[in-house]
Motif scaffolding. Structure first.
Motif, PDB file in Angstrom:
ATOM      1  N   ASN A  94       1.745   5.797   6.939  1.00  0.00           N
ATOM      2  CA  ASN A  94       1.041   6.945   7.536  1.00  0.00           C
ATOM      3  C   ASN A  94       0.697   6.652   8.999  1.00  0.00           C
ATOM      4  OD1 ASN A  94       1.028   8.262   5.039  1.00  0.00           O
ATOM      5  ND2 ASN A  94      -1.012   9.081   5.383  1.00  0.00           N
ATOM      6  N   GLN A 116       3.623  -2.662   2.339  1.00  0.00           N
ATOM      7  CA  GLN A 116       2.652  -2.324   3.387  1.00  0.00           C
ATOM      8  C   GLN A 116       1.541  -3.371   3.374  1.00  0.00           C
ATOM      9  OE1 GLN A 116       2.159   2.372   3.655  1.00  0.00           O
ATOM     10  NE2 GLN A 116       1.716   1.649   1.598  1.00  0.00           N
ATOM     11  N   ARG A 118      -1.361  -2.877   5.043  1.00  0.00           N
ATOM     12  CA  ARG A 118      -2.657  -2.177   5.016  1.00  0.00           C
ATOM     13  C   ARG A 118      -2.492  -0.754   4.499  1.00  0.00           C
ATOM     14  NH1 ARG A 118      -3.623  -4.386  10.054  1.00  0.00           N
ATOM     15  NH2 ARG A 118      -3.590  -2.348  11.055  1.00  0.00           N
ATOM     16  N   GLY A 121      -5.400   4.480   0.598  1.00  0.00           N
ATOM     17  CA  GLY A 121      -5.480   5.592  -0.334  1.00  0.00           C
ATOM     18  C   GLY A 121      -6.505   6.590   0.166  1.00  0.00           C
ATOM     19  N   TRP A 127      -4.716   0.572  -0.800  1.00  0.00           N
ATOM     20  CA  TRP A 127      -3.597   0.931  -1.681  1.00  0.00           C
ATOM     21  C   TRP A 127      -2.659  -0.270  -1.784  1.00  0.00           C
ATOM     22  CZ3 TRP A 127      -2.514   4.857  -4.920  1.00  0.00           C
ATOM     23  CH2 TRP A 127      -1.210   4.925  -5.419  1.00  0.00           C
ATOM     24  N   SER A 138       6.061   8.079   3.992  1.00  0.00           N
ATOM     25  CA  SER A 138       5.330   9.176   4.621  1.00  0.00           C
ATOM     26  C   SER A 138       6.315  10.157   5.229  1.00  0.00           C
ATOM     27  CB  SER A 138       4.421   8.641   5.733  1.00  0.00           C
ATOM     28  OG  SER A 138       3.534   7.682   5.212  1.00  0.00           O
ATOM     29  N   ASP A 180      -3.567  13.231  -7.702  1.00  0.00           N
ATOM     30  CA  ASP A 180      -3.148  12.050  -8.465  1.00  0.00           C
ATOM     31  C   ASP A 180      -2.125  12.447  -9.521  1.00  0.00           C
ATOM     32  OD1 ASP A 180      -4.891  10.561  -7.023  1.00  0.00           O
ATOM     33  OD2 ASP A 180      -6.447  10.469  -8.575  1.00  0.00           O
ATOM     34  N   ILE A 191      -1.153  10.807  -3.420  1.00  0.00           N
ATOM     35  CA  ILE A 191      -0.740  11.447  -2.162  1.00  0.00           C
ATOM     36  C   ILE A 191      -1.911  11.388  -1.186  1.00  0.00           C
ATOM     37  CG2 ILE A 191       0.054  13.605  -1.088  1.00  0.00           C
ATOM     38  CD1 ILE A 191       0.966  14.486  -3.917  1.00  0.00           C
ATOM     39  N   VAL A 209       2.953   9.146   0.450  1.00  0.00           N
ATOM     40  CA  VAL A 209       3.145   9.114  -1.004  1.00  0.00           C
ATOM     41  C   VAL A 209       3.315   7.671  -1.474  1.00  0.00           C
ATOM     42  CG1 VAL A 209       4.658   9.831  -2.910  1.00  0.00           C
ATOM     43  CG2 VAL A 209       4.268  11.371  -0.979  1.00  0.00           C
TER      44      VAL A 209
HETATM   45  C1  BTN Z   1      -4.346   8.000  -3.223  1.00  0.00           C
HETATM   46  O1  BTN Z   1      -4.035   8.246  -4.385  1.00  0.00           O
HETATM   47  O2  BTN Z   1      -5.483   7.631  -2.933  1.00  0.00           O
HETATM   48  C2  BTN Z   1      -3.305   8.191  -2.152  1.00  0.00           C
HETATM   49  C3  BTN Z   1      -2.391   6.988  -2.060  1.00  0.00           C
HETATM   50  C4  BTN Z   1      -1.348   7.126  -0.975  1.00  0.00           C
HETATM   51  C5  BTN Z   1      -0.600   5.829  -0.728  1.00  0.00           C
HETATM   52  C6  BTN Z   1       0.549   6.053   0.206  1.00  0.00           C
HETATM   53  S1  BTN Z   1       1.666   4.681   0.247  1.00  0.00           S
HETATM   54  C7  BTN Z   1       2.483   5.351   1.620  1.00  0.00           C
HETATM   55  C8  BTN Z   1       1.431   5.963   2.518  1.00  0.00           C
HETATM   56  N1  BTN Z   1       0.908   4.966   3.426  1.00  0.00           N
HETATM   57  C9  BTN Z   1      -0.374   4.695   3.191  1.00  0.00           C
HETATM   58  O3  BTN Z   1      -1.076   3.868   3.828  1.00  0.00           O
HETATM   59  N2  BTN Z   1      -0.818   5.437   2.182  1.00  0.00           N
HETATM   60  C10 BTN Z   1       0.208   6.317   1.661  1.00  0.00           C
END
Ligand code: BTN
Length: 325
Positions: A94, A116, A118, A121, A127, A138, A180, A191, A209
């Motif tokens: 992201n 990743q 870092r 979520g 995450w 993303s 979710d 997401i 995602v």
């Molecule tokens: C959640 O359910 O809290 C959302 C999770 C989203 C994780 C994805 S992995 C790819 C993208 N990059 C991130 O840092 N987060 C999202």
């Protein structure tokens, strides 16, 4: 399309294609084609070269995300002009995509990272992105929407995810509002939608995602094991991540096309049919407030409408849903 993508497309479309044909079609020398074929072999593509058949693709590598190949497989008939990149590692896809968006990257740019460092979520949570075990990516959108309607994008993405996952795994995953994806009471994907905009318009939106695909139970930390699962555990077999990635992007293409062309109501209706939250007694924390009642429906902006004990309909735009007994 990039050269390796063109070569892979030609190989997939034929039962054999000569170096001369490839060189003519793509406009580079036969020696350059040969070098590219060797690059693809090094990535795990099993490509035969014979005087009779020319080059033939015998097998694709088992579990590699390869940008050119994904691009070819997402196909021609699409709504977005996809631009797919795969990185071995990113801090957060992201964040990386947000920087590219600021520099003018176009709608339909997608970044996958094999891991990743870092990953984020919702609500600032960490995450976990096990290396090569999931899909962490993303997508950049530049929709003609007001920031208040950004939830529509999450709903659109959730519909695409459910369709793609159920198609690829023959499972029956469900949505827990707002974003979710659940299987058998455990989370399998999430997401994270982030927007940049002004008061009345979105400049860009990033749909992040994360899908837990091929982890075994032991690969989840003890804290996650009780609440998270993977598609491999759910389907009892390994899932090809590239196949799933292609399915998700293809479904996202179609779902965005519907939302962009004024058919969000139909997308929302489909979302409702996948949503396990509606009709349940829920409790939702929103900052200091706790809203308790029956999850009734979602409104035209994607907010959850909760029917409280005193018969009011409360509009909830974010927070964590807890199912009450
Ligand atoms: C959640 O359910 O809290 C959302 C999770 C989203 C994780 C994805 S992995 C790819 C993208 N990059 C991130 O840092 N987060 C999202």
């Amino acid at each position: 399309m990039r050269i390796n993508a063109l070569i892979l497309k030609a190989l997939r479309d034929s039962k054999g294609v000569s170096g001369a044909e490839l060189s003519r079609e793509i406009g580079i020398s036969r020696t350059a084609i040969w070098a590219r074929i060797n690059d693809l072999r090094a990535l795990g593509y099993d490509i035969e070269a014979s005087p009779h058949h020319g080059y033939r693709l015998l097998h694709s590598p088992p579990d590699v995300l390869h940008a050119d190949d994904l691009l070819v497989r997402v196909g021609k008939r699409h709504f977005f002009a996809w631009d797919i990149r795969v990185f071995e590692e990113a801090s957060s896809t992201n964040d990386l995509l947000a920087r590219m968006a600021q520099e003018g990257a176009r709608e339909g740019t997608v970044i996958f990272a094999e891991t990743q460092s870092r990953g984020r979520g919702r609500l600032g949570r960490e995450w976990t992105s096990h290396s090569r075990k999931g899909l962490w990516f993303s997508v950049l959108l530049r929709p003609d929407l007001r920031p208040q309607s950004a939830t529509r994008l999450t709903i659109t993405a959730a519909v695409a995810l459910v369709r793609a996952i159920n198609l690829q795994t023959q499972n029956n995953v469900k949505i827990k509002w707002p974003n979710d994806i659940f299987f058998g009471g455990k989370k399998v994907a999430g997401i994270l939608t982030e927007i940049n905009g002004e008061l009345d318009r979105i400049n860009y939106a990033i749909i992040g995602v994360g899908i837990d695909v091929n982890q075994t139970r032991e690969e989840f930390s003890p804290e996650l094991r009780t609440s998270a699962t993977s598609l491999q555990i759910a389907a009892d077999r390994e899932i090809r991540r590239a196949d799933l990635a292609v399915a998700v992007l293809s479904e996202l293409d179609q779902a965005c096309k519907r939302t962009y062309s004024g058919q969000f109501d139909a997308v929302a209706k489909e979302w409702s049919s996948y949503c396990s939250t509606l009709g349940q007694r829920v409790s939702i924390r929103q900052g200091e407030r706790n809203i308790t009642g029956i999850a009734d429906s979602i409104d035209s902006e994607g907010a959850l409408l909760v029917c409280t004990e005193d018969g009011r309909l409360e509009t909830v735009v974010g927070g964590d849903v807890i199912f009450e007994k």
